[in-house]
Design an enzyme around this catalytic site. Sequence first.
Site, short mmCIF file in Angstrom:
data_model
loop_
_atom_site.label_atom_id
_atom_site.label_comp_id
_atom_site.label_asym_id
_atom_site.label_seq_id
_atom_site.Cartn_x
_atom_site.Cartn_y
_atom_site.Cartn_z
N HIS A 72 0.85 -1.19 0.00
CA HIS A 72 0.00 0.00 0.00
C HIS A 72 0.89 1.24 0.00
O HIS A 72 1.80 1.36 0.82
CB HIS A 72 -0.92 0.04 1.23
CG HIS A 72 -1.82 1.24 1.21
ND1 HIS A 72 -3.03 1.23 0.58
CD2 HIS A 72 -1.66 2.48 1.71
CE1 HIS A 72 -3.59 2.42 0.69
NE2 HIS A 72 -2.78 3.20 1.37
N ASP A 101 -15.04 3.11 7.20
CA ASP A 101 -13.96 3.92 6.64
C ASP A 101 -14.42 4.68 5.40
O ASP A 101 -14.03 5.83 5.19
CB ASP A 101 -12.73 3.06 6.30
CG ASP A 101 -11.66 3.92 5.64
OD1 ASP A 101 -11.16 4.83 6.33
OD2 ASP A 101 -11.38 3.73 4.45
N ARG A 125 -13.82 13.16 6.06
CA ARG A 125 -12.52 13.79 6.35
C ARG A 125 -12.06 14.64 5.17
O ARG A 125 -11.47 15.70 5.34
CB ARG A 125 -11.47 12.72 6.66
CG ARG A 125 -11.68 12.07 8.02
CD ARG A 125 -10.86 10.81 8.14
NE ARG A 125 -9.46 11.03 7.88
CZ ARG A 125 -8.65 10.13 7.31
NH1 ARG A 125 -9.11 8.94 6.96
NH2 ARG A 125 -7.38 10.40 7.12
N SER A 172 -7.47 4.12 8.87
CA SER A 172 -8.18 4.01 7.60
C SER A 172 -7.48 3.00 6.69
O SER A 172 -8.11 2.07 6.16
CB SER A 172 -8.20 5.40 6.94
OG SER A 172 -8.55 5.32 5.59
N LYS A 216 -8.65 -1.45 6.15
CA LYS A 216 -8.93 -2.09 4.86
C LYS A 216 -7.96 -3.24 4.59
O LYS A 216 -8.35 -4.28 4.10
CB LYS A 216 -8.85 -1.04 3.74
CG LYS A 216 -10.04 -0.09 3.75
CD LYS A 216 -9.89 1.05 2.78
CE LYS A 216 -8.90 2.08 3.26
NZ LYS A 216 -8.99 3.40 2.69
N1 URA Z 1 -5.43 6.42 2.15
C1 URA Z 1 -6.44 5.87 2.85
O1 URA Z 1 -6.95 4.82 2.50
N2 URA Z 1 -6.86 6.51 3.95
C2 URA Z 1 -6.32 7.66 4.39
O2 URA Z 1 -6.74 8.17 5.40
C3 URA Z 1 -5.26 8.22 3.65
C4 URA Z 1 -4.83 7.58 2.52
#
Ligand code: URA
Length: 434
Positions: free
Chosen positions: A89, A168, A175, A190, A194
């Site tokens: 990621h 999320d 946000r 966040s 995931k």
């Molecule tokens: N990527 C995400 O999935 N969440 C965040 O808060 C920032 C970047």
Amino acid sequence: MVPMPEAFDAVDVIVAKRDRRELSDAQIRWVIDAYTRGVVAEEQMSALAMAVLLNGMTRREIATWTAAMIASGERMDFSSLQRPTADKHSTGGVGDMITLPLAPLVAVFGVAVPQLSGRGLGHTGGTLDKLESIPGWRAALSNDEMLAQLDGVGAVICAAGSGLAPADKKLYALRDVTGTVEAIPLIASSIMSKKIAEGTGALVLDVKVGSGAFMKNLDRARELAETMVDLGTDAGVRTVALLTAMDTPLGRAAGNAIEVSQAIDVLAGGGPADVVELTVALAQEMLAAAGRGGQDVAAALTDGRAMDAWRAMIAAQGGDPDATLPVARHAETVVAPTSGVLSRLDAYAVGVAAWRLGAGRARKEDPVQAGAGVVMHAKPGDPVRAGEPLLTLHTDTPERFERAIEALDGEWEIAPAGTSIETGPLILGRVARD
Ligand code: URA
């Protein structure tokens, strides 16, 4: 029937965080669940998110918050696969198309890569938008299709289903419009909710640092990396983070089809040196975390094995790996006014320019232009000659050129010929709990 009374009052939770008190596990579980159910209103969650941004959370609070977001939806299960799984990621940058060569490269070595990706919002690009420039390719797969592809091809890049961490999805959208994206506890929970819900066995995080990233300085990037590595490790996911530079764009393209084309160059054994360096470094980390370390990763880029895996991965999702990629209808070139050495090219400015050209979207529902973006003919440290192209801007809608060029104004510099430019390392650090 009389509805069950709620366990807490949202205002009490907001006030506790506003007054710098620690939230209890029960309060956190309730607030995430009640927000997902629509009982905690958007304005209440936005006040709480701002209190978290200003006052922070302890490690326990962040872990409970993450677990509550995971519990808001389904968890995927790859235990039926015959191979280990590893995912990557990136916290987001400009020209960051590393997932495209990386997923097939890692699959070559017998590690399955379930890469759930997103779309771009703002100045950072989205992996799905890039891949959708390949004719026929589709991002939406069912869980069964995803498993079958992981079993056969070994790599899949697709959209996360709506069942994964729905809390999320709601909170991220909130946000985005309330100035609370940058809170480290909220970013970490966040991303990790995931990734943990996705069920990967190993995870490598590419935490970007610099003008084109969420984290502008190394200390904050390290804090984010440490928070995420702790969350992953505590959840039983072997998690490692690399801190990587994002003051100047990665590679030589920022857009959709033009980044895919660059990824194909890398898979063919060429491509920009920084993209190759980072792809190889992340692949080595993913393989090591999945228990398959010590392999000659770079060889699979030059001998065609990674390209074969890419072609199979694209074809499995309906894409034509031989199709000609879309090209924007209009191009405009920014030329070097003097000869010398390019000493600065700002990542954020290039990201904004690509976005304004149509490569990104202003609202979630906007379409993106497959061919739009910025091609960089020089990177910091490269010699440039007066009158030669520095940047080429591409778009289908030429009225966008003016604002894109405006974004780049003053954001690149040329030093006199012979000046030595300190470009600094690409990989700035590593965080692991080995
Ligand atoms: N990527 C995400 O999935 N969440 C965040 O808060 C920032 C970047």
